[in-house]
Design a protein around this motif. Sequence first.
Motif, short mmCIF file in Angstrom:
data_model
loop_
_atom_site.label_atom_id
_atom_site.label_comp_id
_atom_site.label_asym_id
_atom_site.label_seq_id
_atom_site.Cartn_x
_atom_site.Cartn_y
_atom_site.Cartn_z
N MET A 55 0.83 -1.21 0.00
CA MET A 55 0.00 0.00 0.00
C MET A 55 0.86 1.26 0.00
SD MET A 55 -3.12 -1.28 2.40
CE MET A 55 -4.21 0.04 1.91
N GLN A 56 1.89 1.26 -0.84
CA GLN A 56 2.79 2.41 -0.98
C GLN A 56 2.36 3.26 -2.17
OE1 GLN A 56 5.41 2.91 1.42
NE2 GLN A 56 3.97 1.45 2.28
N ASN A 57 2.99 4.42 -2.30
CA ASN A 57 2.61 5.38 -3.34
C ASN A 57 3.73 5.56 -4.37
OD1 ASN A 57 0.25 5.99 -1.86
ND2 ASN A 57 1.42 7.38 -0.58
N GLY A 58 3.33 5.88 -5.56
CA GLY A 58 4.28 6.21 -6.61
C GLY A 58 3.56 6.81 -7.80
N VAL A 59 4.26 7.67 -8.51
CA VAL A 59 3.74 8.26 -9.74
C VAL A 59 4.75 7.93 -10.83
CG1 VAL A 59 3.14 10.38 -10.95
CG2 VAL A 59 2.58 10.13 -8.53
N MET A 60 4.31 7.21 -11.85
CA MET A 60 5.18 6.87 -12.96
C MET A 60 4.86 7.82 -14.11
SD MET A 60 5.61 3.23 -14.91
CE MET A 60 6.08 2.38 -13.43
N TYR A 61 5.89 8.45 -14.65
CA TYR A 61 5.63 9.35 -15.77
C TYR A 61 6.70 9.22 -16.84
CZ TYR A 61 9.04 12.92 -14.32
OH TYR A 61 10.19 13.60 -14.01
N GLY A 62 6.32 9.66 -18.00
CA GLY A 62 7.17 9.60 -19.18
C GLY A 62 6.30 9.45 -20.40
N GLN A 63 6.85 9.66 -21.57
CA GLN A 63 6.12 9.53 -22.82
C GLN A 63 4.88 10.42 -22.86
OE1 GLN A 63 5.48 5.29 -22.69
NE2 GLN A 63 7.29 4.93 -23.95
N GLY A 64 4.94 11.56 -22.19
CA GLY A 64 3.85 12.53 -22.26
C GLY A 64 2.66 12.27 -21.36
N ALA A 65 2.75 11.34 -20.45
CA ALA A 65 1.62 11.04 -19.55
C ALA A 65 2.15 10.52 -18.22
CB ALA A 65 0.70 10.02 -20.20
N PHE A 66 1.24 10.32 -17.27
CA PHE A 66 1.64 9.76 -15.99
C PHE A 66 0.55 8.85 -15.44
CE2 PHE A 66 -0.85 13.36 -14.62
CZ PHE A 66 -1.44 12.95 -13.44
N ASN A 67 0.94 7.98 -14.51
CA ASN A 67 0.03 7.11 -13.79
C ASN A 67 0.30 7.26 -12.31
OD1 ASN A 67 0.83 5.51 -16.41
ND2 ASN A 67 -1.25 4.95 -15.87
N SER A 68 -0.75 7.41 -11.53
CA SER A 68 -0.60 7.46 -10.08
C SER A 68 -0.95 6.10 -9.50
CB SER A 68 -1.52 8.53 -9.50
OG SER A 68 -1.43 8.52 -8.10
N TYR A 69 -0.03 5.55 -8.74
CA TYR A 69 -0.25 4.27 -8.07
C TYR A 69 -0.37 4.54 -6.57
CZ TYR A 69 1.33 2.47 -12.55
OH TYR A 69 1.46 2.21 -13.88
N LYS A 70 -1.35 5.34 -6.20
CA LYS A 70 -1.52 5.76 -4.81
C LYS A 70 -2.14 4.63 -4.00
CE LYS A 70 -3.04 9.58 -1.99
NZ LYS A 70 -1.76 9.91 -1.44
N GLY A 71 -1.34 4.08 -3.09
CA GLY A 71 -1.82 3.05 -2.19
C GLY A 71 -1.91 1.65 -2.77
N ILE A 72 -1.48 1.46 -4.01
CA ILE A 72 -1.60 0.12 -4.62
C ILE A 72 -0.25 -0.45 -5.02
CG2 ILE A 72 -3.96 0.50 -5.41
CD1 ILE A 72 -2.85 0.89 -8.24
N LEU A 73 0.83 0.19 -4.59
CA LEU A 73 2.17 -0.26 -4.96
C LEU A 73 2.76 -1.12 -3.83
CD1 LEU A 73 4.10 0.22 -7.33
CD2 LEU A 73 5.05 2.14 -6.07
N LYS A 74 3.37 -2.22 -4.21
CA LYS A 74 4.05 -3.11 -3.27
C LYS A 74 5.55 -3.02 -3.58
CE LYS A 74 4.09 -8.02 -2.03
NZ LYS A 74 3.49 -9.32 -2.37
N ILE A 75 6.35 -2.75 -2.54
CA ILE A 75 7.78 -2.58 -2.71
C ILE A 75 8.51 -3.62 -1.87
CG2 ILE A 75 9.73 -1.01 -2.44
CD1 ILE A 75 7.71 1.29 -2.59
N GLY A 76 9.45 -4.31 -2.50
CA GLY A 76 10.30 -5.26 -1.79
C GLY A 76 11.75 -4.90 -2.01
#
Length: 191
Positions: A55-76
């Motif tokens: 339930m971590q956060n991240g915003v992926m961007y590039g190629q003229g757009a972005f995606n918000s992964y707010k609360g749905i990211l799992k990090i190991g």
Amino acid sequence: MSILEFLQQALTFAFGSGLAIGLFVFVYWRNSARWRLLARHYGRDWGRPSETRTMQNGVMYGQGAFNSYKGILKIGVDQNGVSLAIIRPFSVFYFCEPLFIPYSEIKGWQQQWYLDSKSVELEFARVPEVKIVMPADQVEWMRKRSGVQMTVRAEPTPHKDKPVFWYYFAILQGGLALGLVAWIIFDSTLL
């Protein structure tokens, strides 16, 4: 209702449902383009990281757009790198396989993305056109577990990409919401 009318309605419903589902799948598939680009270079099965956060956060961007992964990211994390995955059931919608990125291929810079916290932009050696912005405390947790193999610079990012538009948009949206509340309160007192 005759059998012919029933078949006509069933076919219309099936066509409409198929079209709606097809559009839904296409939008989510297209929306995962940046993740799939990273997966071509860093995709692999979710290993056995020594520590995991969900339930971590991240915003992926590039190629003229972005995606918000707010609360749905799992990090190991483990001694070799960082694993990223989308938690279930969202991973089904995002068409995203897990990623494993070696620490040696991650560079980070301070960034002003989030309105309410410090953030760090991560860039990857094999796919420099796609970046992930994460809260600074989350990246610091990853960096500490790396044995300081992961580089995070204190200076701002060299390419100067900042979400200035989104700051103004958020302020405008807040102002409109306050204006609407004030209008409702004052309008109801005039009645």
